[in-house]
Design a protein around this motif. Structure first.
Motif, PDB file in Angstrom:
ATOM      1  N   ASN A 259      -6.081   6.735 -12.815  1.00  0.00           N
ATOM      2  CA  ASN A 259      -4.662   6.617 -12.465  1.00  0.00           C
ATOM      3  C   ASN A 259      -3.851   7.435 -13.472  1.00  0.00           C
ATOM      4  O   ASN A 259      -3.903   7.171 -14.654  1.00  0.00           O
ATOM      5  CB  ASN A 259      -4.261   5.132 -12.509  1.00  0.00           C
TER       6      ASN A 259
ATOM      7  N   TYR B 109      -6.794  -3.440  -8.989  1.00  0.00           N
ATOM      8  CA  TYR B 109      -8.159  -2.890  -8.913  1.00  0.00           C
ATOM      9  C   TYR B 109      -9.229  -3.979  -9.098  1.00  0.00           C
ATOM     10  O   TYR B 109     -10.206  -4.025  -8.357  1.00  0.00           O
ATOM     11  CB  TYR B 109      -8.376  -1.805  -9.974  1.00  0.00           C
TER      12      TYR B 109
ATOM     13  N   TRP C  48      -3.440  -1.014 -13.547  1.00  0.00           N
ATOM     14  CA  TRP C  48      -2.699  -1.731 -12.502  1.00  0.00           C
ATOM     15  C   TRP C  48      -3.529  -2.928 -12.025  1.00  0.00           C
ATOM     16  O   TRP C  48      -4.750  -2.820 -11.866  1.00  0.00           O
ATOM     17  CB  TRP C  48      -2.417  -0.770 -11.342  1.00  0.00           C
TER      18      TRP C  48
ATOM     19  N   VAL D 105       0.163   7.750  -7.469  1.00  0.00           N
ATOM     20  CA  VAL D 105       1.465   7.340  -6.911  1.00  0.00           C
ATOM     21  C   VAL D 105       2.657   7.720  -7.802  1.00  0.00           C
ATOM     22  O   VAL D 105       3.782   7.741  -7.332  1.00  0.00           O
ATOM     23  CB  VAL D 105       1.534   5.824  -6.550  1.00  0.00           C
TER      24      VAL D 105
ATOM     25  N   SER E 171       1.925   7.432  -2.497  1.00  0.00           N
ATOM     26  CA  SER E 171       2.883   6.451  -2.006  1.00  0.00           C
ATOM     27  C   SER E 171       4.275   7.058  -2.021  1.00  0.00           C
ATOM     28  O   SER E 171       4.578   7.914  -2.846  1.00  0.00           O
ATOM     29  CB  SER E 171       2.854   5.242  -2.937  1.00  0.00           C
TER      30      SER E 171
ATOM     31  N   TYR F  40       7.332   3.249 -17.240  1.00  0.00           N
ATOM     32  CA  TYR F  40       7.010   2.112 -18.107  1.00  0.00           C
ATOM     33  C   TYR F  40       6.875   2.488 -19.574  1.00  0.00           C
ATOM     34  O   TYR F  40       6.374   3.564 -19.897  1.00  0.00           O
ATOM     35  CB  TYR F  40       5.678   1.476 -17.674  1.00  0.00           C
TER      36      TYR F  40
ATOM     37  N   ASN G 209       0.168   3.384 -14.829  1.00  0.00           N
ATOM     38  CA  ASN G 209       0.797   2.069 -14.932  1.00  0.00           C
ATOM     39  C   ASN G 209      -0.234   1.163 -15.616  1.00  0.00           C
ATOM     40  O   ASN G 209      -1.361   1.092 -15.136  1.00  0.00           O
ATOM     41  CB  ASN G 209       1.095   1.542 -13.524  1.00  0.00           C
TER      42      ASN G 209
ATOM     43  N   ARG H  51       7.394   0.031   2.451  1.00  0.00           N
ATOM     44  CA  ARG H  51       5.927  -0.055   2.476  1.00  0.00           C
ATOM     45  C   ARG H  51       5.292   1.148   3.170  1.00  0.00           C
ATOM     46  O   ARG H  51       4.760   1.050   4.276  1.00  0.00           O
ATOM     47  CB  ARG H  51       5.454  -1.365   3.160  1.00  0.00           C
TER      48      ARG H  51
ATOM     49  N   SER I 283       6.789   4.921  -2.288  1.00  0.00           N
ATOM     50  CA  SER I 283       7.575   3.839  -2.893  1.00  0.00           C
ATOM     51  C   SER I 283       8.363   4.271  -4.116  1.00  0.00           C
ATOM     52  O   SER I 283       9.565   4.019  -4.221  1.00  0.00           O
ATOM     53  CB  SER I 283       6.654   2.695  -3.334  1.00  0.00           C
TER      54      SER I 283
END
Ligand code: PLP
Length: 395
Positions: free
Chosen positions: A169, A126, A123, A203, A231, A320, A173, A242, A233
């Motif tokens: 992660n 970072y 992502w 997340v 998150s 993804y 992503n 947010r 989201s």
């Protein structure tokens, strides 16, 4: 004219492509959006209603910087259940999205010259945040041959006296890869006696298609060293509200909260009330949507793999696909621009996610089946042209 610390900063790749796509759309061109990593589903009604009710109930004033105690209670319970670890509300920090937790944690732990290990492809926040903190970014490779998982020997080699933080992660992503139980236990073993913080970006923990989610915090001593980034989201389709949070040891929570207060004062309280509803309300919609993502993923991956010059491994989680496009003979940025300009498919070049990501592009499958099918037809057109142009060059 501007401070040196912002020299390296620019809007992320996703927004540059989105802007270009919007411009083409305003000229009447049909664009299929596969670039921005957000659910195409609407925010669930119960969450929206909770936010509206909280507004009328006057949750519109400043509140405690660390987050509403009643929301932090709910988060602590949720993490206990989903990660099987003990969490107190003093270990929870609520922020404006998981991004704010990543940002403030890096600022809170990195001194000039400290090294930060992070995934590449990874992502795109970072690295710039590490540079902003005057840290030294040290990407570690997620090789496609390993299903975009880690190579523990590479990480061992990259750790030095100056390593202060390692970011992981999973689900990931942009690749959709996941760390296996073996990867996590190898990492835990490697890091157990080291004075290194771990940031575990989780997340996408609820969007996975194989097995159960596992966090590194379940291994001995890891919880004290780890900041979990979570998150609402992606899971609850509410990226524009947010809302995210971090789980970390209380002294770090105090520092991260202090930074957060400097910047935001607090996270909007009516949004936090909506967060309580999200985490405690009915959850079946999450599983139902995950099944829809799974179907779309299969359509996209099978479709991509049927196109000459493209091969794509099946993502295990997140939203993804990260196909290998090396056989098409075009740099990933050129191919992404060609897809946008010539056939109206908006995606992101692998290079937006790191230097090891040349030769790949990222599509999100958070879009309807019919749009994905149509996009595949369009991608095939460009790929077929590129393959035949390539073969003219090389033969
Ligand atoms: N971590 C990863 C891996 C992401 O992909 C994102 C968003 O795309 C985030 C964190 C932050 O999400 P948000 O700030 O919306 O919570």
């Amino acid at each position: 004219m501007f401070a040196k610390r912002v020299e390296h900063l620019m809007p992320t790749g996703a927004f540059i492509f989105l802007e270009k796509a919007k411009k083409l759309e305003s000229q009447g061109k049909s664009i299929i959006h596969l670039e921005i990593g957000e659910p195409d589903f609407d925010t669930p009604e119960n969450i929206k209603e909770a936010a509206i009710k909280a507004l009328t109930d006057a949750y519109t004033k400043y509140t405690i910087g660390q987050g509403l105690p009643e929301f932090r209670e709910v988060i602590a319970d949720y993490i206990k259940k989903t990660r099987n670890i003990d969490v107190g509300i003093d270990e929870v920090v609520v922020g404006t999205g998981g991004s704010s937790i990543v940002f403030f944690t890096i600022l809170a732990v990195i001194n000039p010259g400290d090294e930060v290990l992070y995934p590449d492809p990874g992502w795109f926040i970072y690295e710039p945040t590490t540079i902003l903190a005057n840290g030294v970014p040290k990407p570690y490779h997620l090789p496609e041959e390993k299903g975009f998982s880690i190579d523990i020997d590479e990480i061992r080699d990259k750790i030095s006296e100056r390593t202060k933080l390692i970011i992981i992660n999973s689900p990931q992503n942009p690749t959709g890869g996941m760390l296996s139980t073996k990867d996590l236990s190898d990492l835990a073993e490697l890091l157990r006696d080291k004075n290194i913080w771990i940031m575990s970006d989780e997340v996408y923990s609820r969007i996975l298609f194989e097995g159960e989610f596992k966090s590194i915090t379940k291994y001995p001593v890891m919880k004290e060293k780890t900041v979990i980034v979570e998150s609402l989201s992606k899971t609850y389709a509410m990226p524009g509200l947010r809302l995210g949070y971090g789980i970390m040891e209380p002294k770090l929570a105090y520092k991260v909260t202090s930074l957060l207060i400097q910047c935001n004062s607090c996270t909007p309280p009516f949004i936090q009330i909506a967060g309580i509803e999200a985490l405690t309300g009915k959850q079946d919609i999450i599983e139902d949507r995950c099944e829809i993502y799974r179907k779309r993923r299969d359509i996209m991956i099978d479709g991509l793999n049927s196109i000459p010059g493209i091969k794509c491994i099946k993502p295990k989680g997140a939203i993804y696909a990260f196909p290998n496009i090396k056989a098409l003979g075009l740099p990933s940025r050129d191919l992404s621009l060609k897809l946008l300009d010539e056939v109206g498919v908006c995606c992101l070049p692998g290079t937006a996610f790191g230097k090891f990501a040349e030769g790949y592009i990222r599509f999100t499958y958070a879009n309807s089946e019919s749009n994905i099918q149509e996009a595949l037809q369009r991608i095939k057109k460009v790929a077929t042209m590129s393959v035949s142009e390539n073969s003219k060059i090389y033969h």
